[in-house]
Design an enzyme around this catalytic site. Structure first.
Site, PDB file in Angstrom:
ATOM      1  N   GLY A   1       5.531   7.195   4.460  1.00 35.53           N
ATOM      2  CA  GLY A   1       5.516   8.456   5.200  1.00 35.53           C
ATOM      3  C   GLY A   1       4.393   9.309   4.642  1.00 35.53           C
TER       4      GLY A   1
ATOM      5  CD  GLU B   1      -2.013  -1.814   5.802  1.00 37.97           C
ATOM      6  OE1 GLU B   1      -1.852  -1.632   4.579  1.00 37.97           O
ATOM      7  OE2 GLU B   1      -1.401  -1.178   6.661  1.00 37.97           O
TER       8      GLU B   1
ATOM      9  CB  SER C   1       3.190   3.407   2.801  1.00 39.07           C
ATOM     10  OG  SER C   1       2.312   4.334   3.359  1.00 39.07           O
ATOM     11  CB  ALA C   2       4.485   7.680   0.847  1.00 32.21           C
TER      12      ALA C   2
ATOM     13  CG  HIS D   1      -1.789   2.159   4.519  1.00 33.95           C
ATOM     14  ND1 HIS D   1      -0.927   1.253   5.086  1.00 33.95           N
ATOM     15  CD2 HIS D   1      -1.026   3.190   4.089  1.00 33.95           C
ATOM     16  CE1 HIS D   1       0.314   1.730   4.988  1.00 33.95           C
ATOM     17  NE2 HIS D   1       0.278   2.898   4.383  1.00 33.95           N
TER      18      HIS D   1
END
Length: 235
Positions: A90, A194, A122-123, A159
Site C-alpha cells: 500500500g 517484480e 511492497s510497503a 517494484h
C-alpha cells in the site's frame, strides 16, 4: 534466528495474490497455524477487513489461517503472541505512521529479530530496511520518523523499474531518484524487480526469484546481482 521473506510485490501480472511465492511461504511458515496480518498500508478503496480477507484467501491454499491486527484490542499483544507476521503493501508513509501510532514499530522489529517468521511485500518490504526513504510512494501523511524495522543493513526499492529506452518520457527514472537519495545518504539501496525477493535466515541474506536485482551504492556505479547472490555483508 531471523526468518524473513522480503518480496518486491504481492502479485505478478496475470497471477493471483501471492500465488507466485506460495511454495516459499509454505516452507517459511511451516510451523504456523495462524499468522498476523498488518493491513495498515491501505489508504482507501479497501477496508482493513477486506484486505485481511484477501490475504486469508491466499494463505488458505497452504492451510494457514490469517487474523488482522485490527481484530485485536491490543496491537502490541497481537504482535507479541503472533506465530508469524505478514505486512501487506500500500502506501509506506501511511504504514509507518500507523505502526508508530499503535506503538508497534520497535516491538515488531524486536519480535522478528527474535525469530518470529515475517513476510513483507511492497510497503511491508520497504519497512524492513534501515529507513523508508527509498519508497516510491507519495507522502500522503507525515510519519513521526523515517526510521523503520532495521531487519537488514540496507534500504530497498521494491517494484524497481528499468528505464524504457523506447519511451519519450523525460521524467526521473528510479535510478535517478536513488542517486538523489545518495547525494545525502550513504545507505546502500537494493532495487528489487517484480518477482524477486530476499530470504533472510539468521544473518544470511540471499536474493531469490528469477530476475536480477540492481544494487546502488553512494559514489559507485550500479551493479546487477543475479539470483542466489549472498547479500549478508552488504552495509
Amino acid at each position: 534466528m531471523k526468518s524473513i521473506i522480503i518480496a518486491s510485490t504481492s502479485t505478478l501480472h496475470g497471477g493471483k495474490y501471492l500465488e507466485y511465492i506460495l511454495p516459499a511461504l509454505k516452507s517459511h511458515f511451516k510451523n504456523c497455524k495462524t499468522i498476523l496480518f498488518i493491513p495498515y498500508a491501505r489508504p482507501s478503496g479497501i477496508s482493513h477487513e477486506e484486505y485481511t480477507q484477501k490475504a486469508a484467501e491466499a494463505f488458505n491454499a497452504i492451510d494457514i489461517e490469517v487474523k488482522g491486527i485490527h481484530e485485536f484490542k491490543d496491537p502490541q499483544e497481537a504482535v507479541k503472541n503472533a506465530e508469524g507476521i505478514f505486512t501487506g503493501g500500500g502506501n509506506t508513509f501511511l504504514l509507518v505512521t500507523q505502526l508508530y501510532k499503535n506503538n508497534v514499530m520497535q516491538l515488531l522489529s524486536e519480535t522478528v529479530k527474535n525469530g518470529t517468521p515475517y513476510l513483507g511485500s511492497s510497503a511491508g518490504s520497504n519497512i524492513c530496511g534501515l529507513s523508508m526513504q527509498t519508497t516510491n510512494d507519495m507522502p500522503i501523511i507525515y510519519p513521526p520518523s523515517f526510521q523503520t524495522l532495521g531487519l537488514i543493513p540496507f534500504n530497498l526499492n521494491p517494484h524497481y523499474l528499468d528505464p524504457d529506452l523506447q519511451s519519450k518520457h523525460m521524467g526521473e527514472t528510479r535510478e535517478t531518484r536513488i542517486k538523489e537519495f545518495h547525494a545525502f545518504n550513504s545507505i546502500p539501496v537494493l532495487g528489487l524487480r517484480e518477482g524477486s525477493w530476499l530470504e533472510v535466515k539468521g544473518d544470511k541474506i540471499t536474493l531469490k526469484g528469477d530476475l536480477s536485482a540492481r544494487l546502488f551504492k553512494q559514489n559507485q556505479e550500479a551493479q546487477e546481482l543475479e539470483p542466489e547472490t549472498d547479500l549478508s555483508n552488504l552495509n
